[in-house]
Design a protein around this motif. Structure first.
Motif, PDB file in Angstrom:
ATOM      1  N   PHE B  25     -23.029  -3.376 -17.319  1.00  0.00           N
ATOM      2  CA  PHE B  25     -23.588  -2.048 -15.992  1.00  0.00           C
ATOM      3  C   PHE B  25     -24.561  -1.008 -17.365  1.00  0.00           C
ATOM      4  N   VAL B  34     -23.006  -0.639 -20.711  1.00  0.00           N
ATOM      5  CA  VAL B  34     -21.633  -2.013 -20.712  1.00  0.00           C
ATOM      6  C   VAL B  34     -21.656  -3.271 -20.807  1.00  0.00           C
ATOM      7  N   PRO B  55      -6.784  -7.355 -20.509  1.00  0.00           N
ATOM      8  CA  PRO B  55      -6.668  -5.714 -20.686  1.00  0.00           C
ATOM      9  C   PRO B  55      -7.467  -5.151 -20.475  1.00  0.00           C
ATOM     10  N   SER B  56      -7.045  -3.529 -19.375  1.00  0.00           N
ATOM     11  CA  SER B  56      -7.617  -2.538 -18.847  1.00  0.00           C
ATOM     12  C   SER B  56      -8.978  -2.929 -19.157  1.00  0.00           C
ATOM     13  N   GLY B  57     -10.318  -2.616 -17.732  1.00  0.00           N
ATOM     14  CA  GLY B  57     -11.690  -2.232 -18.693  1.00  0.00           C
ATOM     15  C   GLY B  57     -12.259  -3.814 -19.049  1.00  0.00           C
ATOM     16  N   CYS B  58     -11.569  -4.318 -18.759  1.00  0.00           N
ATOM     17  CA  CYS B  58     -12.295  -6.023 -19.766  1.00  0.00           C
ATOM     18  C   CYS B  58     -12.988  -6.963 -18.476  1.00  0.00           C
ATOM     19  N   LYS B  60     -12.142  -7.774 -15.607  1.00  0.00           N
ATOM     20  CA  LYS B  60     -11.786  -8.270 -14.063  1.00  0.00           C
ATOM     21  C   LYS B  60     -12.212  -7.961 -13.072  1.00  0.00           C
ATOM     22  N   THR B  61     -11.581  -7.069 -11.845  1.00  0.00           N
ATOM     23  CA  THR B  61     -12.947  -6.610 -11.105  1.00  0.00           C
ATOM     24  C   THR B  61     -14.201  -6.273 -10.991  1.00  0.00           C
ATOM     25  N   THR B  62     -14.688  -6.590 -11.796  1.00  0.00           N
ATOM     26  CA  THR B  62     -15.978  -7.100 -12.503  1.00  0.00           C
ATOM     27  C   THR B  62     -16.317  -8.414 -11.684  1.00  0.00           C
ATOM     28  N   GLN B  97      -8.662  -3.166  -5.144  1.00  0.00           N
ATOM     29  CA  GLN B  97      -7.414  -2.835  -5.754  1.00  0.00           C
ATOM     30  C   GLN B  97      -7.176  -1.440  -5.618  1.00  0.00           C
ATOM     31  N   GLU B 174      -5.099  -6.798  -8.045  1.00  0.00           N
ATOM     32  CA  GLU B 174      -3.766  -5.530  -8.111  1.00  0.00           C
ATOM     33  C   GLU B 174      -3.161  -5.537  -7.096  1.00  0.00           C
ATOM     34  N   HIS B 207      -2.062  -6.998 -13.813  1.00  0.00           N
ATOM     35  CA  HIS B 207      -1.500  -5.888 -15.222  1.00  0.00           C
ATOM     36  C   HIS B 207       0.006  -6.837 -15.604  1.00  0.00           C
ATOM     37  N   ARG B 225     -12.601  -5.948 -23.340  1.00  0.00           N
ATOM     38  CA  ARG B 225     -14.568  -6.042 -23.238  1.00  0.00           C
ATOM     39  C   ARG B 225     -15.004  -6.878 -24.522  1.00  0.00           C
TER      40      ARG B 225
HETATM   41  N1  LIG Z   1     -20.424   0.065 -11.120  1.00  0.00           N
HETATM   42  C1  LIG Z   1     -19.832   0.488 -12.866  1.00  0.00           C
HETATM   43  N2  LIG Z   1     -21.326   1.198 -13.013  1.00  0.00           N
HETATM   44  C2  LIG Z   1     -20.496   0.960 -14.490  1.00  0.00           C
HETATM   45  N3  LIG Z   1     -20.290   0.367 -15.244  1.00  0.00           N
HETATM   46  C3  LIG Z   1     -18.640   0.109 -14.867  1.00  0.00           C
HETATM   47  C4  LIG Z   1     -18.754  -0.477 -13.656  1.00  0.00           C
HETATM   48  N4  LIG Z   1     -17.596  -1.053 -13.196  1.00  0.00           N
HETATM   49  C5  LIG Z   1     -17.197  -1.423 -14.190  1.00  0.00           C
HETATM   50  N5  LIG Z   1     -17.533  -0.459 -15.327  1.00  0.00           N
HETATM   51  C6  LIG Z   1     -17.129  -0.641 -15.955  1.00  0.00           C
HETATM   52  O1  LIG Z   1     -17.238  -2.384 -16.788  1.00  0.00           O
HETATM   53  C7  LIG Z   1     -15.629  -2.676 -17.757  1.00  0.00           C
HETATM   54  C8  LIG Z   1     -15.043  -3.246 -16.629  1.00  0.00           C
HETATM   55  O2  LIG Z   1     -14.229  -2.980 -15.541  1.00  0.00           O
HETATM   56  P1  LIG Z   1     -13.655  -3.080 -14.518  1.00  0.00           P
HETATM   57  O3  LIG Z   1     -13.351  -3.109 -13.373  1.00  0.00           O
HETATM   58  O4  LIG Z   1     -14.324  -4.645 -14.490  1.00  0.00           O
HETATM   59  O5  LIG Z   1     -12.029  -4.101 -15.700  1.00  0.00           O
HETATM   60  P2  LIG Z   1     -10.411  -4.390 -15.333  1.00  0.00           P
HETATM   61  O6  LIG Z   1     -10.485  -5.261 -15.940  1.00  0.00           O
HETATM   62  O7  LIG Z   1     -10.558  -4.493 -13.854  1.00  0.00           O
HETATM   63  O8  LIG Z   1      -9.800  -3.190 -15.344  1.00  0.00           O
HETATM   64  P3  LIG Z   1      -8.867  -2.620 -14.900  1.00  0.00           P
HETATM   65  O9  LIG Z   1      -7.388  -3.628 -15.126  1.00  0.00           O
HETATM   66  O10 LIG Z   1      -8.349  -1.163 -15.570  1.00  0.00           O
HETATM   67  O11 LIG Z   1      -8.713  -2.720 -13.386  1.00  0.00           O
HETATM   68  C9  LIG Z   1     -15.073  -0.725 -17.754  1.00  0.00           C
HETATM   69  O12 LIG Z   1     -15.097  -1.094 -19.113  1.00  0.00           O
HETATM   70  C10 LIG Z   1     -15.498  -0.189 -16.429  1.00  0.00           C
HETATM   71  O13 LIG Z   1     -15.838   0.976 -17.067  1.00  0.00           O
END
Ligand SMILES: Nc1ncnc2c1ncn2[C@@H]1O[C@H](COP(=O)(O)OP(=O)(O)OP(=O)(O)O)[C@@H](O)[C@H]1O
Ligand SMILES: [Mg+2]
Lengths: 288, 276
Positions: B25, B34, B55-58, B60-62, B97, B174, B207, B225
Motif C-alpha cells: 500500500f 507498507v 499476527p495482527s497487521g500481517c 490477512k485481510t489484504t 471482519q 474473523e 486470531h 508483515r
Molecule cells: N487500505 C490500506 N491502505 C494502506 N495501508 C493498508 C490498507 N489496508 C491495510 N493496510 C496495511 O497493510 C497491513 C496489513 O493489513 P491487514 O488489514 O491485511 O492486516 P490483518 O492481518 O488483517 O490484521 P488484523 O489481524 O489486525 O485484522 C497493515 O500494516 C495495514 O496498516
C-alpha cells in the motif's frame, strides 16, 4: 401517575398528583417531576407574566408596548377579519412548495455529489460558501431579476433550503461505511442497486437532518421575503407583521410574531422531530 | 470426498489459486509504502476449509480482499476456477471482519438481500431465508433491526446472509471475534457441521489458533508483515469427526495446536523472552 396531568386540564386532583411528583424529585425549582408538556409550557407562562408585569409597572404608551390581553384581542380580531388565516395559509403553502422543490433538486444533487469521493471533496467548499450566503442576502438580486413577485419569494426560499438539504444529503452518502457497499458488491449488486439499497436508505437520517435545518432557515427567509415583497405578491404572515408596523399597531405586530413562533414550534415538534427520531431509532443511530 | 488420485491431468482444478502474490500500500500523501504481503502461494481445492492465522497487521485481510476482488495485487496473480480475479462476484461470499449487515434492514431483509439482488422469486426467498434463520438459530428475530440484537446474533446474521445465497466459495474474516467464548464454541461447531454438510470451499481468517485448528483442513501460518506463508499445517482429524469435546483430549489435535502456536508465537513476540 404523572401522565394524567398532562392530558387533562389541571383539576384539584391532578395538581395533587403534580405536587406529589414534585415532592418525590424536588430539583432546584421542583420542575423535574412535572409532565413534559407542562414543563415545556411553564417558561411561556412565566414570560407572559413577566411581560404583563413590565407593562403594568412601566405603563408605556400604547404605541410602544401593549398588554398580553390586548395582543390576544388583536389576534382574535385578525382572525375574525379573515386576514390572518389567509396569510398563514399563504405562507405555509409557500413553505410547502419550497420544501418540495428543495427536496426534488437538493437531494439528488447531494446524492450525486456524494457518490464520488473526489467530487464531494471538490464540491464541499463551494457548498459551504452558498450555505453561508443566506437567502435573504440574495433578495436584492432576486428583486432585480424577478421584480416584487411571488417568484422572488419562492426563489429565496428554495435557495435557502437547497444548500442545507443538498449538503447533508452529500454528507449522508459520504459517511456511509464503505463496507456496506463492498458487501453488496460481493452479493452481485451493480451500481444502481447499490445506490438504491445502500446510498439512498443509508443517507436518510442525514437527509432528514438537512431537511429540518432547511425548513427552519426557509421559514425565516420566507418571512423576510414577505416583509419586502409581500405587498405586491399577495401577502403572507411576514407581510401581515410588516403591514401592522406601517399602521403603527404594535398589538398586531406582536400577535403576528407570536403566531410565527408558535407555528414553527408546532411544525418542528409535531412533524419534523418525530420523523427524524423515528428514522434515527430505526437506523440504530440512537440506541446502538 | 473427491481426493485426486491420478496424475495432474485428472486432479480437480483448484477453486482458488494464488501465485507469487505480493502487495504494497502506498499512502497517497506521505508516499510511504507498507509492504503487506510477500510472495504468497496457495491452492485451495473444492470443498477445502483453509484457515489463516498470523499476527495482527500481517496482511490477512489484504489477502482476503484480493481474493474477494476488492484489491488488485501489486504483483502475482489470484485465480478462481482458473479465471483471474478482477472484481467481486456472487461466486465468492464474504463475511467481513467488521460486520457489514445493513442497520436499516431487519434480520429477514438482511438475509434476503443477496437473493433479492439475484432476482430470486419471493416464495423461494421466503423459503430459503426461513430455513437459514432456523439453521443459525435466529427464529423469532426476523423482524428485529441489527441494533436490537446481541453481538453474537449480529454475527449470525452476517454468516446467514452470506450463506443463504449459496456461493461456491466463502471468505470469512474473523467472523466470531466479537462473540463471547461460550457462544463462539457453539457457532464454531455449527459452522463445522454446516460446512461438512454443504461441502463448501472456505477461506477463514482468525486470531485464534484453536479455532483455526478446530475448523480447518489446513492451517496457514503467516509471518509478521510482510506476510509470507510460514508453514501450511495439515490437521490430522477429518472435519466430520471434530467437536470441542474431542479437541480437548485428542492428542493429535493438541499437538497440532501446539505446533501452530509455536509458529505464531515466534512471529508475534519480539525475541525478548518466553511468552506464556
Ligand atoms: N487500505 C490500506 N491502505 C494502506 N495501508 C493498508 C490498507 N489496508 C491495510 N493496510 C496495511 O497493510 C497491513 C496489513 O493489513 P491487514 O488489514 O491485511 O492486516 P490483518 O492481518 O488483517 O490484521 P488484523 O489481524 O489486525 O485484522 C497493515 O500494516 C495495514 O496498516
Ligand atoms: Mg484483518
Amino acid at each position: 401517575m404523572v401522565k394524567p396531568a398532562s392530558t387533562t386540564t389541571a383539576t384539584g386532583k391532578d395538581l395533587g398528583a403534580v405536587r406529589a411528583a414534585q415532592s418525590e424529585s424536588p430539583g432546584l425549582f421542583g420542575v423535574a417531576g412535572l409532565s413534559s408538556v407542562i414543563r415545556a409550557l411553564l417558561p411561556f407562562v412565566v414570560a407572559i407574566l413577566a411581560w404583563w408585569a413590565i407593562w403594568a409597572v412601566l405603563d408605556p404608551p400604547e404605541i410602544i408596548l401593549v398588554s398580553p390581553a390586548s395582543v390576544f384581542g388583536s389576534f382574535i380580531d385578525s382572525i375574525a377579519e379573515g386576514a390572518l388565516p389567509t396569510f398563514i395559509a399563504r405562507s405555509l403553502a409557500r413553505l410547502g412548495i419550497g420544501t418540495l422543490i428543495a427536496i426534488g433538486l437538493g437531494v439528488p444533487m447531494g446524492w450525486l455529489l456524494g457518490l464520488d469521493e473526489d467530487v464531494a471533496q471538490a464540491a464541499e467548499p463551494i457548498m459551504r460558501f452558498f450555505n453561508a450566503v443566506s437567502g435573504i442576502a440574495w433578495l436584492p438580486a432576486m428583486i432585480i431579476w424577478f421584480g416584487f413577485t411571488e417568484t422572488t419569494i419562492q426563489a429565496v426560499i428554495v435557495y435557502t433550503m437547497l444548500f442545507p438539504v443538498a449538503f447533508n444529503a452529500m454528507i449522508g452518502v459520504r459517511t456511509i461505511p464503505k463496507r456496506y457497499r463492498d458487501a453488496c458488491r460481493t452479493m452481485g449488486a451493480g451500481t444502481l442497486r447499490i445506490i438504491r439499497d445502500v446510498y439512498m436508505p443509508g443517507s436518510f437520517p442525514s437527509v432528514m437532518t438537512g431537511l429540518r435545518l432547511g425548513i427552519g432557515f426557509g421559514w425565516r427567509a420566507l418571512i423576510a421575503g414577505e416583509f419586502v415583497v409581500g405587498t405586491t405578491a399577495g401577502g403572507g404572515l411576514g407581510f401581515f407583521i410588516f403591514d401592522a408596523r406601517t399602521q403603527g399597531v404594535i398589538g398586531k405586530v406582536m400577535a403576528g410574531m407570536i403566531v410565527l413562533g408558535v407555528l414553527w414550534l408546532l411544525m418542528d415538534r409535531l412533524i419534523l422531530r418525530p420523523i427524524e427520531e423515528t428514522i434515527n431509532v430505526k437506523w440504530g443511530a440512537v440506541s446502538a | 470426498m473427491t481426493v485426486p488420485t491420478g496424475g495432474a491431468a485428472q486432479a480437480a482444478p483448484p477453486t482458488i489459486s494464488v501465485e507469487g502474490l505480493s502487495h504494497s500500500f502506498t499512502d497517497p500523501q506521505t508516499r510511504k509504502t507498507v509492504h503487506a504481503l510477500d510472495d504468497v502461494n496457495l491452492e485451495i481445492l473444492p470443498g477445502d476449509f483453509v484457515t489463516v492465522v498470523g499476527p495482527s497487521g500481517c496482511g490477512k485481510t489484504t489477502l482476503l480482499n484480493i481474493l474477494a476482488g476488492f484489491i488488485r495485487p501489486s504483483a502475482g496473480k489470484a485465480f478462481v476456477n482458473g479465471r483471474a480475479i478482477e472484481r467481486p462476484g456472487a461466486d465468492r461470499g464474504v463475511v467481513f471482519q467488521e460486520l457489514a449487515i445493513l442497520p436499516w434492514r431487519t434480520v429477514y431483509r438482511n438475509i434476503a438481500h443477496g437473493l433479492e439482488i439475484q432476482g430470486v422469486a419471493k416464495p423461494e426467498i421466503d423459503e430459503r431465508v426461513n430455513r437459514m434463520t432456523s439453521l443459525v438459530g435466529l427464529e423469532g428475530f426476523e423482524g428485529h433491526y441489527p441494533h436490537q440484537l446481541s453481538g453474537g446474533m449480529r454475527q449470525r446474521v452476517a454468516v446467514a446472509r452470506t450463506w443463504v445465497s449459496d456461493p461456491e466459495i466463502i471468505l470469512m474474516d474473523e467472523p466470531f471475534a466479537a462473540v463471547d467464548a461460550m457462544t463462539r464454541l457453539t457457532l464454531q461447531e455449527e459452522l463445522n457441521d454446516l460446512t461438512v454438510r454443504t461441502g463448501k470451499t472456505v477461506f477463514f481468517i482468525t486470531h485464534s489458533v484453536e479455532e483455526a485448528v478446530f475448523l480447518g483442513d489446513r492451517v496457514m501460518a503467516l509471518s509478521a508483515r510482510p506476510g509470507r506463508i510460514k508453514e501450511e499445517v495439515h490437521v490430522p482429524v477429518p472435519r466430520a469427526e471434530r467437536s470441542w469435546e474431542r479437541m480437548s483430549h485428542d492428542e493429535a489435535l493438541q499437538d497440532t495446536v501446539e505446533h501452530v502456536l509455536s509458529l505464531v508465537r515466534g512471529e508475534a513476540v519480539e525475541p525478548t523472552g518466553q511468552d506464556g
